[in-house]
Design a protein around this motif. Structure first.
Motif, short mmCIF file in Angstrom:
data_model
loop_
_atom_site.label_atom_id
_atom_site.label_comp_id
_atom_site.label_asym_id
_atom_site.label_seq_id
_atom_site.Cartn_x
_atom_site.Cartn_y
_atom_site.Cartn_z
N PHE B 190 15.21 35.94 60.55
CA PHE B 190 16.11 36.68 59.65
C PHE B 190 15.33 37.00 58.38
O PHE B 190 14.81 36.11 57.72
N HIS B 191 15.25 38.28 58.06
CA HIS B 191 14.33 38.71 57.01
C HIS B 191 14.87 38.49 55.61
O HIS B 191 16.05 38.22 55.39
N ARG B 192 13.97 38.65 54.66
CA ARG B 192 14.27 38.47 53.24
C ARG B 192 14.70 39.82 52.66
O ARG B 192 13.97 40.81 52.78
N PHE B 193 15.86 39.87 52.08
CA PHE B 193 16.26 41.06 51.35
C PHE B 193 17.12 40.61 50.19
O PHE B 193 17.33 39.42 49.99
N GLU B 713 16.24 47.83 53.96
CA GLU B 713 15.88 47.00 52.81
C GLU B 713 15.22 45.70 53.25
O GLU B 713 15.82 44.91 53.97
N SER B 714 13.99 45.51 52.79
CA SER B 714 13.28 44.28 53.11
C SER B 714 12.32 43.96 51.97
O SER B 714 11.66 44.85 51.44
N MET B 723 3.88 41.28 46.24
CA MET B 723 5.11 41.89 46.73
C MET B 723 4.89 43.39 46.87
O MET B 723 4.50 44.07 45.92
N LEU B 724 5.12 43.90 48.08
CA LEU B 724 4.81 45.30 48.38
C LEU B 724 6.01 46.22 48.19
O LEU B 724 5.89 47.43 48.36
N THR B 725 7.14 45.65 47.85
CA THR B 725 8.35 46.47 47.73
C THR B 725 8.97 46.27 46.35
O THR B 725 10.13 45.94 46.22
N SER B 726 8.17 46.49 45.31
CA SER B 726 8.63 46.16 43.96
C SER B 726 9.30 47.32 43.24
O SER B 726 9.69 47.17 42.09
N THR B 727 9.39 48.48 43.88
CA THR B 727 10.14 49.58 43.28
C THR B 727 11.12 50.12 44.33
O THR B 727 11.00 49.83 45.52
N THR B 732 13.63 50.94 49.03
CA THR B 732 14.58 51.93 49.56
C THR B 732 15.99 51.38 49.81
O THR B 732 16.42 51.23 50.95
N PRO B 733 16.70 51.08 48.72
CA PRO B 733 18.09 50.66 48.91
C PRO B 733 18.90 51.79 49.54
O PRO B 733 18.59 52.97 49.35
N ILE B 734 19.91 51.42 50.28
CA ILE B 734 20.74 52.41 50.96
C ILE B 734 21.48 53.26 49.94
O ILE B 734 21.90 52.77 48.90
N THR B 735 21.59 54.56 50.23
CA THR B 735 22.40 55.45 49.39
C THR B 735 23.35 56.22 50.30
O THR B 735 23.32 56.05 51.53
#
Lengths: 297, 820
Positions: B190-193, B713-714, B723-727, B732-735
């Motif tokens: 189960f991934h981190r988000f 989102e991960s 951390m590779l997803t810092s922006t 990519t949060p859901i819109t």
């Protein structure tokens, strides 16, 4: 975060902006729509000493039809192109303008700024590469016209000298029997595509007379997929020809692995996008009205 | 119900939210809207390393910047404070957690120093000038690697293991021996988000030298927990800490753990001579260093099934990754067991549960906290077993669901599921989505090579915790039960004012609390003012007050209801005295002069102003025997819990169990590998509904959050802890453009455990994560692929389908059939 301190200069004409650039030197940056520059400054990845603001220069935002070409003022916003009936005469332009980021970005971002930034993931360069496009570069002494293929040199690198700026973008209208389409896969609206494909072709019955195929986000600049074009040029567009074009496009791609996707995945994806764009472009070339949007996760 | 009982005129009505006018017009009052005289702005200096020794911190250049008032470093702060409370027993309890790193940094983005300046821009400039020398250490980002203790984060603990415990019930070995078949699953993950509230963390703190009190204006979502941690950390009497919250732009749980930043702001204010300090978190700070959700790996799962595919036992080993500091953990090590068997009937189970630290952002309770990981695991187990045994996914669930007639249902670990009807939810959901039609379309599409999957996710949203479960992770923990406070009064001019110890972040508490009081007093909700937002000075909080864990409908509204009943009794007694009649002659209503109490026998009445006048400003007319009437009624509601059995890990851990049943139809594009949701249904059961649009809104929000988590989102780290997803470009949060049209349905099984029949809701059990995994799984079984991760995007589907790198059934799943 807040950007580092900088000097703000408001140009009242493009000529004055060029003069300011000459005078201020390398530490000056132009501010057009600011949709890349301002976030970079806020993250302090870009720290220019001087900003020369073009937004108050009159007469820089327009879409004119003149002598078989569309002329775009450098500060024409994506949203103006998205909503322009004139621009819609070349459907691939509408595909591009309507799919850039989100509404907020489209309301500010400009076509000239996008080309001058030459981000490897930018949309305009990919699309305009499939059309006969010239970029008008205004310098202190003269204006020169540079074909788009010569304008973009490398990632974030253009033919612009430091004291030159993009004043106008001229796109030649494609001949009768043409159709084009631009399709990108974007994980969410505001982000750059994972990969994108632009196709502009001319059909004679079911034979493809000529075609240009450009790939986005899979190299340091937009990539012209010449072998993919060759697979279609002068051919009837059969499933076999489509598959050949798709495979050739995959071979032409040179993607980097990142959060948007792995190298192998992007290569697979761009082929699929090319195939889809060809199909839409063909239908449009046959006079069909086809609405096409980007693919979102 | 007696005529004097609550008439349900307002509860259950789709009353528009009272908050709407303020919030939708941009008139909300948020923490960052507050500006104070002499306020300073704080900027953190953060570690670029995931794991490193701090050799030196030089703040001299930063302090020399004009406009900088002071700086703080970990070395300076440590002697002034106690390390934060650790909830874990030893060895986890030995971890020393400070708000600024002292000798080591343990995740990228960890605060190392703070700069306080006259403007945010100056603070940003000066923060860049703080020179920190690091000596890099080996980072450990994988939980199973961390447990090898090759590189230890917290030397004082001597191990990366925070907690371990075995939850065992029934006779697992016997069930495995007697099973008709046993399915083994090697590894699930189960991934981190996290959550992406519109408003990031904001803290304003003032350590006022005049009264030696600390004042906070902030958006922490569990302030009564924060003040307990802050009081012990700062060595300050808890009554000297005042916390106020106002409107909050979303929390989803992760604003619970903003107390370390709150501590730094207070210490900074003290150093700055009492000037208020404001810290407004940037989005990148929020993504890299506020709090993430728990990541969990499920190892060596063995499932025993009888000849009909009924699960008889599950044995498994679960490893939870809490990031660099436990903080709210290891509560997550027990909170999952609120839903130990999920919605299923199996009685025998053994889960060996371990939690470890890693060089990643600390976790915090994130919507669906700790239960969603477990529920996802169970749903994967159910789908994989069903497939191995050739049983359709819907049929498998019907065979294993707890049956409607079994409620209230006691789980193997002693939790009491109050009510529910899972088969009926399945039926409603299948009807809404057109299950049989989709089955036909799916079969036809398969023939043409299209990959379409139908997935069912059944989940539980357990609400109103028994904090006694903390004693299961630490027998010495001084917590149990649950409570909430509220106050209901007639103010001096007769206004009805309700205060409650919650701090809503969009849940509509002002509206639902008014609905409850309106029914008690038989007046219109518009006549009721509800004060939400936490304020220690209002004296309506208990140690559990805040807004978290799906409980307001039960704990908050029970407290409001109790306070309103007390007020009503006092009003009636006073009115009977004034109108010279008996209490049972008094009726509540609205007359020509506003809300009033009437004597049915005489027709005489007194309005609210009249009653309030007597008590507050005309009290000489009040006889001595009525001096206990205050018309200012505080009520503390307590949940009927017992302390669980710590040794057996047995007891009721939650009061209500809302349930969700979602169905998704997903197509995986053969060319692009992009998963598209073709159809989606969300059916919800949160017992008696207090305000339907509020419930529906929560369902849509939770569904969006879950779909985002499932597909987009991960929180991704590289091998050395960058951390590779810092922006948002990478996270990519859901819109709205990513959202499918959601068909909403609901059933109501009233809870016998709450006064109104309502159940807490809002977390939604992260139902879409299970549901989308199930749908993808349905599409991919034929390809020989197991959905072994909760996060699936086009790239990972490509790697499974083309690269054959992940999710290969042959490597992960084994079926053993036994001759019976």
């Amino acid at each position: 975060m807040y950007p580092r301190a900088f000097h703000y200069h408001r140009a009242s004409s493009l000529k004055e902006a060029v003069a300011m650039l000459s005078q201020l030197g390398d530490d000056a940056k132009l501010l057009a729509g600011g949709q890349s520059l301002i976030p970079l400054m806020k993250l302090r990845f870009a720290n220019p000493q001087h900003l020369v603001d073009l937004n108050f220069v009159p007469g820089t935002s327009y879409i004119k039809e003149e002598g078989g070409a569309l002329r775009f003022g450098a500060l024409t916003r994506h949203a103006e192109i998205e909503n322009s009936a004139t621009a819609a005469k070349i459907p691939i332009l509408h595909d591009c303008a309507a799919g850039i980021a989100d509404v907020q970005v489209r309301n500010r971002g400009t076509i000239g700024g996008s080309l001058a930034e030459a981000d490897p993931s930018g949309d305009w360069a990919v699309v305009l590469m499939t059309l006969s496009t010239e970029v008008c570069c205004l310098g202190a002494k003269k204006t020169r016209t540079v074909p788009l293929s010569d304008f973009i040199k490398d990632a974030y690198t253009t033919a612009l000298a430091h004291d030159e700026l993009v004043s106008e973008v001229v796109v030649k209208a494609p001949p009768k029997g043409s159709g084009g389409a631009y399709i990108a896969f974007k994980r969410s609206a505001p982000v750059y595509p994972t990969a994108s494909a632009a196709v502009q072709l001319i059909m004679d019955g079911d034979v493809c007379k000529d075609v240009v195929i450009a790939l986005g986000c899979v190299g340091l600049t937009a990539i012209k997929a010449k072998d993919a074009e060759a697979a279609l040029r002068g051919q009837r567009i059969t499933d076999k020809a489509l598959s050949a074009a798709m495979e050739a496009a995959r071979a032409a791609a040179d993607p980097q692995s990142d959060m948007r996707g792995s190298t192998d995945y992007k290569r697979a994806l761009v082929g699929a996008l090319v195939k889809r764009a060809i199909e839409v472009a063909m239908r449009r070339a046959h006079g069909e009205q086809v609405e096409v949007g980007h693919i979102y996760a | 119900m007696s005529p004097e009982g609550d008439k349900k005129n307002w509860v259950g009505k789709p009353l528009p939210r009272k908050e709407e006018n303020r919030l939708l017009r941009g008139r909300g009052k948020f923490a960052d809207d507050i500006k104070m005289r002499e306020m300073l702005y704080l900027r953190f200096v953060r570690s670029p390393y995931a794991h490193a020794k701090i050799v030196s911190v030089d703040v001299s250049a930063a302090e020399a910047v004009p406009g900088v008032v002071c700086t703080l470093t970990g070395a300076e702060v440590a002697p002034q404070v106690q390390p934060f409370i650790e909830i874990a027993p030893d060895p986890g309890g030995k971890i020393k957690d400070y708000a600024l790193a002292v000798s080591k940094v343990r995740y990228q983005g960890e605060p190392v120093a703070a700069v306080m300046a006259e403007s945010p821009g100056i603070a940003d400039d000066a923060a860049e000038l703080v020179q920190v020398e690091y000596e890099a250490l080996d980072p450990v980002v994988d939980a199973e690697e961390a447990l090898k203790d090759a590189s230890i984060l917290h030397e004082e603990a001597g191990t990366n293991r925070v907690w371990n415990g075995v939850f065992e019930y029934g006779d697992v070995e016997k069930a495995l021996k007697e099973a008709a078949s046993v399915v083994s699953i090697d590894r699930l993950h189960f991934h981190r988000f996290s959550s992406t509230p519109l408003e990031n963390n904001v803290v304003i703190a003032q350590w006022n030298p005049k009264d030696e009190r600390i004042y906070y204006w902030c958006n922490n979502s569990f302030p009564s927990f924060a003040i307990q941690f802050l009081s012990a950390h700062l060595n300050v009497h808890i009554d000297r800490i005042r916390v106020e919250t106002s409107d909050i732009g979303g929390s989803f749980g992760i604003k619970i753990t903003s107390y370390p930043q709150m501590a730094v702001c207070a210490l900074a204010s003290k150093k700055a001579g009492g000037r208020p300090i404001k810290w407004v978190e940037t989005r990148s700070e929020h993504i890299t260093s506020s709090a993430h959700g728990n990541e969990r790996t499920f190892r060596d799962t063995r499932v025993a099934l009888d000849k009909d595919g009924v699960i008889t036992a599950i044995a498994s080993r679960h490893i939870d990754d809490c990031g660099a500091y436990p903080r709210y953990e290891p509560l997550g090590c027990v909170i999952w067991s609120q839903v130990f068997p999920g919605v299923y009937r199996f009685k025998n189970a053994r889960i060996d549960f371990t939690q470890t630290v890693t060089n990643k952002c600390p976790v915090g309770p994130n919507r669906g906290y700790s239960r969603m990981q477990h529920l996802w695991f169970l749903e994967r187990v159910v789908d994989i077993c069903a497939h191995e045994l050739g049983i359709p996914a819907d049929e498998m669930r019907l065979r294993n669901y707890i049956r409607p007639e079994e409620f209230p249902y006691t789980t193997p670990n002693g939790c009491v599921y109050d009510s529910g009807n899972y088969p009926k939810m399945l039926q409603v959901a299948k009807g809404l989505i057109g299950w049989d039609d989709w089955k036909k379309k799916q079969a036809a599409a398969r023939k043409e090579g299209h990959l379409i999957g139908l997935g069912i996710g059944t989940t539980l949203d357990s609400g109103t915790n028994n904090f006694g479960q903390s004693q299961i992770v630490n027998p010495g923990a001084p917590f149990s039960g649950n409570s909430q406070g509220a106050n209901c009064k007639l103010d001096i001019y007769g206004e009805v004012v309700v205060a409650v110890g919650s701090c809503p972040q969009g849940q509509g508490h002002e509206t639902t609390a008014a609905q409850v009081v309106a029914d008690v007093l038989n007046i219109h909700p518009d006549l009721i003012t509800v004060r939400t937002g936490f304020d220690t000075e209002r004296n309506v909080h208990t140690g559990f007050s805040g807004t978290y864990a799906s409980q307001f409908a039960v704990s908050g509204l029970s407290a409001v209801h109790g306070a309103a009943q007390k007020l009503k009794a006092e009003m009636k007694r006073l009115a009977a005295f004034v109108l010279e009649t008996q209490e049972d002659d008094i009726e509540f209503g609205t007359g020509a002069q506003g809300p009033e109490l009437r004597a049915k026998s005489t027709g005489k009445s007194i309005n609210y102003w009249g009653l309030a006048n007597i008590v507050n400003v005309n009290s000489a007319v009040l006889p001595v025997e009525m001096h206990d009437v205050t018309l200012n009624c505080r009520y503390i509601w307590r949940a009927p819990f017992k302390v669980p059995d710590k040794v057996r890990k047995y007891g009721n851990l939650t009061l209500t169990y809302a349930s969700q049943l979602h169905i998704a139809v997903v197509e995986i594009d053969r060319d692009t590998f992009i998963p598209h949701i073709l159809d989606y249904v969300a059916v919800d059961d949160c017992g008696t509904v207090i305000n339907p649009p509020i419930v529906e809104g929560q369902v849509y929000g939770a569904t969006a959050h879950g779909i985002g988590a499932a597909l987009m989102e991960s929180c991704v780290y590289d091998a050395v802890g960058n951390m590779l997803t810092s922006t948002f470009s990478d996270y990519t949060p859901i819109t709205a453009v990513n959202m499918p049209k959601v068909k909403y349905g609901h059933i109501e099984t009233p809870s016998p455990h709450s006064y109104s029949g309502a159940k807490g809701m809002g977390e939604g059990g992260a139902a879409p994560i299970h549901t989308i995994s199930a749908a993808l799984q349905d599409a991919l079984f034929a390809e020989g692929i197991i959905v072994d991760d909760s996060f699936n995007n086009a790239d990972s589907l490509f790697r499974a389908m083309v690269g054959k790198e992940i999710g290969q059934v042959g490597k992960l799943v084994k079926l053993e059939r036994r001759a019976q």
